[in-house]
Write an enzyme that holds these catalytic residues in place. Structure first.
Site, PDB file in Angstrom:
ATOM      1  N   TYR A 142       0.823  -1.211   0.000  1.00  0.00           N
ATOM      2  CA  TYR A 142       0.000   0.000   0.000  1.00  0.00           C
ATOM      3  C   TYR A 142       0.861   1.267   0.000  1.00  0.00           C
ATOM      4  O   TYR A 142       0.427   2.314  -0.469  1.00  0.00           O
ATOM      5  CB  TYR A 142      -0.907   0.046   1.236  1.00  0.00           C
ATOM      6  CG  TYR A 142      -2.224  -0.660   1.088  1.00  0.00           C
ATOM      7  CD1 TYR A 142      -2.283  -2.028   0.854  1.00  0.00           C
ATOM      8  CD2 TYR A 142      -3.420   0.034   1.212  1.00  0.00           C
ATOM      9  CE1 TYR A 142      -3.495  -2.684   0.745  1.00  0.00           C
ATOM     10  CE2 TYR A 142      -4.638  -0.605   1.107  1.00  0.00           C
ATOM     11  CZ  TYR A 142      -4.678  -1.963   0.872  1.00  0.00           C
ATOM     12  OH  TYR A 142      -5.883  -2.593   0.760  1.00  0.00           O
ATOM     13  N   LYS A 189       3.401 -15.437   2.964  1.00  0.00           N
ATOM     14  CA  LYS A 189       3.642 -16.199   1.732  1.00  0.00           C
ATOM     15  C   LYS A 189       5.146 -16.413   1.651  1.00  0.00           C
ATOM     16  O   LYS A 189       5.822 -16.007   0.692  1.00  0.00           O
ATOM     17  CB  LYS A 189       3.077 -15.398   0.533  1.00  0.00           C
ATOM     18  CG  LYS A 189       3.082 -16.124  -0.798  1.00  0.00           C
ATOM     19  CD  LYS A 189       2.047 -17.225  -0.897  1.00  0.00           C
ATOM     20  CE  LYS A 189       2.222 -18.005  -2.193  1.00  0.00           C
ATOM     21  NZ  LYS A 189       1.355 -19.185  -2.276  1.00  0.00           N
ATOM     22  N   ASP A 221      -2.642 -18.328   1.029  1.00  0.00           N
ATOM     23  CA  ASP A 221      -3.610 -19.028   0.173  1.00  0.00           C
ATOM     24  C   ASP A 221      -4.312 -20.140   0.947  1.00  0.00           C
ATOM     25  O   ASP A 221      -5.523 -20.338   0.814  1.00  0.00           O
ATOM     26  CB  ASP A 221      -2.935 -19.552  -1.110  1.00  0.00           C
ATOM     27  CG  ASP A 221      -1.628 -20.280  -0.869  1.00  0.00           C
ATOM     28  OD1 ASP A 221      -1.106 -20.255   0.264  1.00  0.00           O
ATOM     29  OD2 ASP A 221      -1.105 -20.895  -1.824  1.00  0.00           O
ATOM     30  N   ASP A 245      -6.289  -7.052   4.175  1.00  0.00           N
ATOM     31  CA  ASP A 245      -7.419  -6.411   3.505  1.00  0.00           C
ATOM     32  C   ASP A 245      -8.323  -7.476   2.903  1.00  0.00           C
ATOM     33  O   ASP A 245      -9.545  -7.474   3.086  1.00  0.00           O
ATOM     34  CB  ASP A 245      -6.887  -5.470   2.412  1.00  0.00           C
ATOM     35  CG  ASP A 245      -8.013  -4.800   1.647  1.00  0.00           C
ATOM     36  OD1 ASP A 245      -8.952  -4.301   2.298  1.00  0.00           O
ATOM     37  OD2 ASP A 245      -7.967  -4.789   0.405  1.00  0.00           O
ATOM     38  N   ASP A 249     -12.261  -9.136   4.439  1.00  0.00           N
ATOM     39  CA  ASP A 249     -13.519  -9.127   3.676  1.00  0.00           C
ATOM     40  C   ASP A 249     -14.075 -10.547   3.614  1.00  0.00           C
ATOM     41  O   ASP A 249     -15.269 -10.777   3.786  1.00  0.00           O
ATOM     42  CB  ASP A 249     -13.300  -8.623   2.233  1.00  0.00           C
ATOM     43  CG  ASP A 249     -13.563  -7.132   2.090  1.00  0.00           C
ATOM     44  OD1 ASP A 249     -13.357  -6.395   3.078  1.00  0.00           O
ATOM     45  OD2 ASP A 249     -13.986  -6.697   0.996  1.00  0.00           O
TER      46      ASP A 249
END
Ligand code: IPM
Ligand code: MN
Length: 351
Positions: A142, A189, A221, A245, A249
Site C-alpha cells: 500500500y 507467503k 492461500d 485487507d 472481507d
C-alpha cells in the site's frame, strides 16, 4: 469521563451510519455520566469537493488532537471509473492512517447467535467463531514504491517491510493472544516472498518472549481456504496490509453481513474506529444501510478507553435488536425492514 471525538462521516452511507453511532454513544454517555464532544471534520470525496483534498490539514489537526476518531466510510464511484483521477478519496484514508501512525488494524470476526443461518456457510462450521485479525496498516504494498515504466506499459507496486514494522505489529498480536486463547497464526507467503520471510523470521524470534503462546505459520492461500472451512481453528491472526485487507472481507461472510463488522486502528497516539464495509454508494441517502458495524465500532472505542461496561451495553442492545428483528433490509429477509435511522433510534432508546 470527558471525551473529544473527531467525527469523520466521509462518503456514501458514511453520514447515515455515523449518525446512528452518535445517537447510541450519546445515550451511553448519558447513562454512565460521560460527556462526548463530537468534532466533525471533512474527509473523502466530500473533502475533495469542498477543499480539493481528501484528508485536509485541518481534519488532521482535529484528529491528532482528539481522544479518538470515529470514521464512517470513504469512496465514490465517480473516481472508481476514472483511473486517471489525480486525487482519489481513498488517498485520504491512507494518508490519515499514515499521518496518525495507525499501524495496527484490529478486525474481529464473530457470529451473532440469531444470525447464524444468515451466513451462506453451514451452521456447524461457523458456530462459535471468535477470531481477530491484526492487519498491518501503514506498510507493505500500500505504501511501497510504485510507478510506470516502458512508456507506461509496465507498472509496479513494491511490498516493503522493516523488521521494526513487523515487530510492533506482532507484539500487539502476542499481547492479544495472551488475553485470549493464546493461539497466534502468522499469515504470510514465505514460500515465495522475501518480505514474508522477514515476517516469519521476526515473529519466530519473538516466540521466546511469549512462551505460553502457541504460534503457527500458514501461507495466505491456505488460510483463505481454511478460514471459511474451519474458522474455529483460528484465534488471533497477524498479517501484512494487503493480505489482511483481502482476508478480512472474506471473514465477514462468516458473520452473515459486511454491515456488521467493526474495526479499530491503533497507533502510537490517537486510535480510529470504523466499520470494515465501504461507502456503499448505491444506498447513499436512502436510509437503508445497516448501521451496526459503525455502532459496534463505537463500542470498540469505549473499550479502548477502558469503559468496558459502556461497550458491553452497546453490544447487548445490538444483540437484542438482532434477536427482536429490529434490522435493516440486508437482514430482514422478507419481514419488516427498519430504516437506518429507526434502528439507531431503537438502539439509543434501549440503552
Ligand atoms: C479497507 C478498505 C481500504 C483498504 C480502501 C478503501 C483503501 O478496503 O479499509 O479495508 O484497502 O484498506
Ligand atoms: Mn478492504
Amino acid at each position: 469521563m470527558k471525551l473529544n471525538i473527531a467525527l469523520l462521516a466521509g462518503d456514501g452511507i458514511g453520514p447515515e451510519v455515523i449518525d446512528q453511532a452518535v445517537k447510541v454513544s450519546d445515550a451511553v454517555a448519558q447513562k454512565f455520566g460521560h460527556e462526548i464532544n463530537w468534532q466533525p471534520a471533512l474527509t473523502g470525496a466530500a473533502a475533495i469537493d469542498a477543499v480539493g483534498e481528501p484528508y485536509p490539514d485541518e481534519t488532521h489537526e482535529i484528529c491528532a488532537n482528539a481522544d479518538a476518531v470515529l470514521f464512517g466510510a470513504i469512496g465514490h464511484p465517480r473516481f472508481d471509473n476514472d483511473p486517471s483521477a489525480k486525487v482519489r478519496p481513498e488517498q485520504g484514508l491512507l494518508k490519515m492512517r499514515q499521518k496518525l501512525g495507525l499501524f495496527a488494524n484490529v478486525r474481529p470476526t464473530f457470529t451473532f447467535p440469531s444470525l447464524i443461518d444468515k451466513s451462506p456457510l453451514k451452521r456447524e462450521r461457523i458456530e462459535g467463531t471468535d477470531l481477530v485479525f491484526l492487519r498491518e496498516l501503514t506498510g507493505g504494498i500500500y505504501f511501497g514504491e510504485r510507478g510506470r515504466k516502458d512508456d507506461g506499459n509496465t507498472a509496479f507496486d513494491t511490498c516493503t517491510y522493516t523488521r521494526e514494522e513487523v515487530q510492533r505489529l506482532a507484539k500487539k498480536g502476542f499481547e492479544l493472544a495472551m488475553k485470549r486463547s493464546k493461539r497466534l497464526c502468522c499469515v504470510d507467503k514465505a514460500n515465495v516472498l522475501e518480505s514474508s520471510r522477514l515476517w516469519r523470521e521476526t515473529v519466530q524470534a519473538m516466540e521466546k518472549d511469549y512462551p505460553e503462546v502457541e504460534v503457527s505459520y500458514e501461507f495466505v492461500d491456505a488460510v483463505a481456504m481454511r478460514l471459511v472451512q474451519w474458522p474455529n481453528d483460528y484465534d488471533v491472526l497477524i498479517t501484512e496490509n494487503l493480505f489482511g485487507d483481502i482476508l478480512t472481507d472474506e471473514a465477514s461472510v462468516i458473520s452473515g453481513s459486511m454491515g456488521l463488522m467493526p474495526s479499530a486502528s491503533l497507533g502510537t497516539k490517537t486510535s480510529l474506529f470504523e466499520p470494515i464495509h465501504g461507502s456503499y454508494p448505491q444506498a447513499a441517502g436512502k436510509d437503508i444501510a445497516n448501521p451496526l458495524a459503525t455502532v459496534l465500532s463505537a463500542a470498540m472505542m469505549f473499550d479502548q478507553f477502558g469503559l468496558t461496561e459502556e461497550a458491553e451495553a452497546i453490544r447487548t442492545v445490538v444483540n437484542k435488536s438482532l434477536a427482536e428483528g429490529v434490522v435493516t433490509e440486508d437482514l430482514s429477509e422478507g419481514a419488516k425492514a427498519y430504516k437506518t435511522s429507526e434502528v439507531g433510534d431503537w438502539l439509543a432508546a434501549n440503552i
